[in-house]
Scaffold this motif. Sequence first.
Motif, PDB file in Angstrom:
ATOM      1  N   LEU A 178       5.136 -21.697 -20.124  1.00 41.57           N
ATOM      2  CA  LEU A 178       5.109 -20.430 -20.863  1.00 41.57           C
ATOM      3  C   LEU A 178       3.690 -20.125 -21.336  1.00 41.57           C
ATOM      4  CD1 LEU A 178       8.294 -20.957 -23.071  1.00 41.57           C
ATOM      5  CD2 LEU A 178       8.091 -19.534 -21.018  1.00 41.57           C
ATOM      6  N   SER A 179       3.363 -18.854 -21.438  1.00 45.10           N
ATOM      7  CA  SER A 179       2.067 -18.452 -21.990  1.00 45.10           C
ATOM      8  C   SER A 179       2.115 -18.648 -23.499  1.00 45.10           C
ATOM      9  CB  SER A 179       1.790 -16.984 -21.681  1.00 45.10           C
ATOM     10  OG  SER A 179       1.653 -16.793 -20.298  1.00 45.10           O
ATOM     11  N   PHE A 180       1.021 -19.167 -24.054  1.00 43.69           N
ATOM     12  CA  PHE A 180       0.957 -19.379 -25.497  1.00 43.69           C
ATOM     13  C   PHE A 180      -0.477 -19.296 -25.970  1.00 43.69           C
ATOM     14  CE2 PHE A 180       0.368 -23.544 -23.661  1.00 43.69           C
ATOM     15  CZ  PHE A 180      -0.572 -24.153 -24.467  1.00 43.69           C
ATOM     16  N   ARG A 181      -0.617 -19.083 -27.274  1.00 46.99           N
ATOM     17  CA  ARG A 181      -1.940 -19.040 -27.887  1.00 46.99           C
ATOM     18  C   ARG A 181      -1.860 -19.683 -29.262  1.00 46.99           C
ATOM     19  NH1 ARG A 181      -4.339 -13.371 -28.080  1.00 46.99           N
ATOM     20  NH2 ARG A 181      -4.372 -13.751 -25.849  1.00 46.99           N
ATOM     21  N   LEU A 182      -2.650 -20.713 -29.463  1.00 42.14           N
ATOM     22  CA  LEU A 182      -2.765 -21.371 -30.759  1.00 42.14           C
ATOM     23  C   LEU A 182      -3.587 -20.494 -31.695  1.00 42.14           C
ATOM     24  CD1 LEU A 182      -2.420 -24.017 -32.466  1.00 42.14           C
ATOM     25  CD2 LEU A 182      -4.598 -24.753 -31.476  1.00 42.14           C
ATOM     26  N   ASN A 183      -3.171 -20.415 -32.955  1.00 46.79           N
ATOM     27  CA  ASN A 183      -3.988 -19.754 -33.971  1.00 46.79           C
ATOM     28  C   ASN A 183      -4.070 -20.677 -35.179  1.00 46.79           C
ATOM     29  OD1 ASN A 183      -1.831 -18.951 -35.964  1.00 46.79           O
ATOM     30  ND2 ASN A 183      -1.106 -17.770 -34.211  1.00 46.79           N
ATOM     31  N   ASP A 184      -4.779 -20.277 -36.189  1.00 46.14           N
ATOM     32  CA  ASP A 184      -5.012 -21.149 -37.338  1.00 46.14           C
ATOM     33  C   ASP A 184      -3.755 -21.494 -38.135  1.00 46.14           C
ATOM     34  OD1 ASP A 184      -7.690 -21.304 -36.742  1.00 46.14           O
ATOM     35  OD2 ASP A 184      -8.259 -19.707 -38.119  1.00 46.14           O
ATOM     36  N   MET A 185      -2.704 -20.690 -37.986  1.00 44.65           N
ATOM     37  CA  MET A 185      -1.503 -20.891 -38.791  1.00 44.65           C
ATOM     38  C   MET A 185      -0.261 -21.220 -37.975  1.00 44.65           C
ATOM     39  SD  MET A 185      -2.645 -20.518 -41.830  1.00 44.65           S
ATOM     40  CE  MET A 185      -1.194 -20.319 -42.820  1.00 44.65           C
ATOM     41  N   GLY A 186      -0.391 -21.345 -36.668  1.00 43.29           N
ATOM     42  CA  GLY A 186       0.759 -21.623 -35.819  1.00 43.29           C
ATOM     43  C   GLY A 186       0.430 -21.338 -34.374  1.00 43.29           C
ATOM     44  N   THR A 187       1.451 -20.996 -33.623  1.00 46.26           N
ATOM     45  CA  THR A 187       1.298 -20.725 -32.200  1.00 46.26           C
ATOM     46  C   THR A 187       2.198 -19.556 -31.815  1.00 46.26           C
ATOM     47  OG1 THR A 187       0.861 -23.067 -31.767  1.00 46.26           O
ATOM     48  CG2 THR A 187       1.475 -21.735 -29.880  1.00 46.26           C
ATOM     49  N   ILE A 188       1.682 -18.676 -30.947  1.00 52.05           N
ATOM     50  CA  ILE A 188       2.455 -17.568 -30.386  1.00 52.05           C
ATOM     51  C   ILE A 188       2.825 -17.961 -28.959  1.00 52.05           C
ATOM     52  CG2 ILE A 188       2.445 -15.119 -29.758  1.00 52.05           C
ATOM     53  CD1 ILE A 188       2.093 -15.522 -32.723  1.00 52.05           C
ATOM     54  N   VAL A 189       4.091 -17.772 -28.605  1.00 51.09           N
ATOM     55  CA  VAL A 189       4.578 -18.108 -27.266  1.00 51.09           C
ATOM     56  C   VAL A 189       5.262 -16.875 -26.688  1.00 51.09           C
ATOM     57  CG1 VAL A 189       5.957 -19.733 -25.901  1.00 51.09           C
ATOM     58  CG2 VAL A 189       5.045 -20.445 -28.129  1.00 51.09           C
ATOM     59  N   GLU A 190       5.075 -16.657 -25.388  1.00 47.77           N
ATOM     60  CA  GLU A 190       5.644 -15.495 -24.701  1.00 47.77           C
ATOM     61  C   GLU A 190       6.697 -15.971 -23.701  1.00 47.77           C
ATOM     62  OE1 GLU A 190       2.627 -12.781 -23.088  1.00 47.77           O
ATOM     63  OE2 GLU A 190       3.754 -12.870 -21.220  1.00 47.77           O
ATOM     64  N   GLY A 191       7.854 -15.302 -23.673  1.00 44.83           N
ATOM     65  CA  GLY A 191       8.898 -15.645 -22.708  1.00 44.83           C
ATOM     66  C   GLY A 191      10.163 -14.865 -22.988  1.00 44.83           C
ATOM     67  N   SER A 192      11.209 -15.187 -22.263  1.00 43.50           N
ATOM     68  CA  SER A 192      12.505 -14.570 -22.544  1.00 43.50           C
ATOM     69  C   SER A 192      13.050 -15.165 -23.841  1.00 43.50           C
ATOM     70  CB  SER A 192      13.481 -14.827 -21.396  1.00 43.50           C
ATOM     71  OG  SER A 192      13.848 -16.200 -21.370  1.00 43.50           O
ATOM     72  N   ALA A 193      13.975 -14.476 -24.466  1.00 43.44           N
ATOM     73  CA  ALA A 193      14.572 -14.993 -25.705  1.00 43.44           C
ATOM     74  C   ALA A 193      15.174 -16.377 -25.483  1.00 43.44           C
ATOM     75  CB  ALA A 193      15.619 -14.017 -26.233  1.00 43.44           C
ATOM     76  N   ASP A 194      15.862 -16.576 -24.365  1.00 45.84           N
ATOM     77  CA  ASP A 194      16.446 -17.886 -24.080  1.00 45.84           C
ATOM     78  C   ASP A 194      15.378 -18.971 -23.991  1.00 45.84           C
ATOM     79  OD1 ASP A 194      19.053 -16.956 -24.065  1.00 45.84           O
ATOM     80  OD2 ASP A 194      19.127 -16.707 -21.882  1.00 45.84           O
ATOM     81  N   GLU A 195      14.266 -18.669 -23.292  1.00 47.89           N
ATOM     82  CA  GLU A 195      13.180 -19.643 -23.162  1.00 47.89           C
ATOM     83  C   GLU A 195      12.565 -19.958 -24.515  1.00 47.89           C
ATOM     84  OE1 GLU A 195      11.301 -18.666 -18.774  1.00 47.89           O
ATOM     85  OE2 GLU A 195      10.931 -17.235 -20.416  1.00 47.89           O
ATOM     86  N   LEU A 196      12.434 -18.938 -25.347  1.00 49.79           N
ATOM     87  CA  LEU A 196      11.812 -19.139 -26.645  1.00 49.79           C
ATOM     88  C   LEU A 196      12.680 -19.970 -27.579  1.00 49.79           C
ATOM     89  CD1 LEU A 196      10.188 -15.632 -27.194  1.00 49.79           C
ATOM     90  CD2 LEU A 196       9.154 -17.719 -26.257  1.00 49.79           C
ATOM     91  N   PHE A 197      13.978 -19.723 -27.582  1.00 46.03           N
ATOM     92  CA  PHE A 197      14.864 -20.560 -28.398  1.00 46.03           C
ATOM     93  C   PHE A 197      14.829 -22.006 -27.912  1.00 46.03           C
ATOM     94  CE2 PHE A 197      16.962 -16.486 -29.576  1.00 46.03           C
ATOM     95  CZ  PHE A 197      16.901 -16.640 -30.955  1.00 46.03           C
ATOM     96  N   GLU A 198      14.790 -22.196 -26.598  1.00 46.81           N
ATOM     97  CA  GLU A 198      14.754 -23.549 -26.039  1.00 46.81           C
ATOM     98  C   GLU A 198      13.457 -24.274 -26.412  1.00 46.81           C
ATOM     99  OE1 GLU A 198      14.760 -25.856 -21.735  1.00 46.81           O
ATOM    100  OE2 GLU A 198      15.488 -23.796 -21.828  1.00 46.81           O
TER     101      GLU A 198
END
Length: 103
Positions: A34-54
């Motif tokens: 999955l595509s993701f980006r770390l930031n100073d307070m957490g991480t943002i992840v991109e995907g389908s809702a099912d992938e994100l919950f998993e």
Amino acid sequence: MALLDITVIPLGAGGSGLSAWVAGLERLLEESGLSFRLNDMGTIVEGSADELFEIGRKLHEHCFGAEVARVYTVIKIDDRRDKQVAIGDKVASVEARKAAPDK
């Protein structure tokens, strides 16, 4: 696509630094594809809702082990279905509005 904002905090892991834990979580994200980006307070992840919950569950569970009996995880999901969204789109939209003349 949807966006997940996740912060995983292992409690009682000894010391106040979490970079070693974050590095382990980032490896799991790399393996997920999955595509993701770390930031100073957490991480943002991109995907389908099912992938994100998993992946959210996997990241949360990863911290449990010999040293950690408690994990605090904060998850926010923005699941927009009227158009495609990607990491950085919201920031780009705000930046474009800031650059545009006032109307």
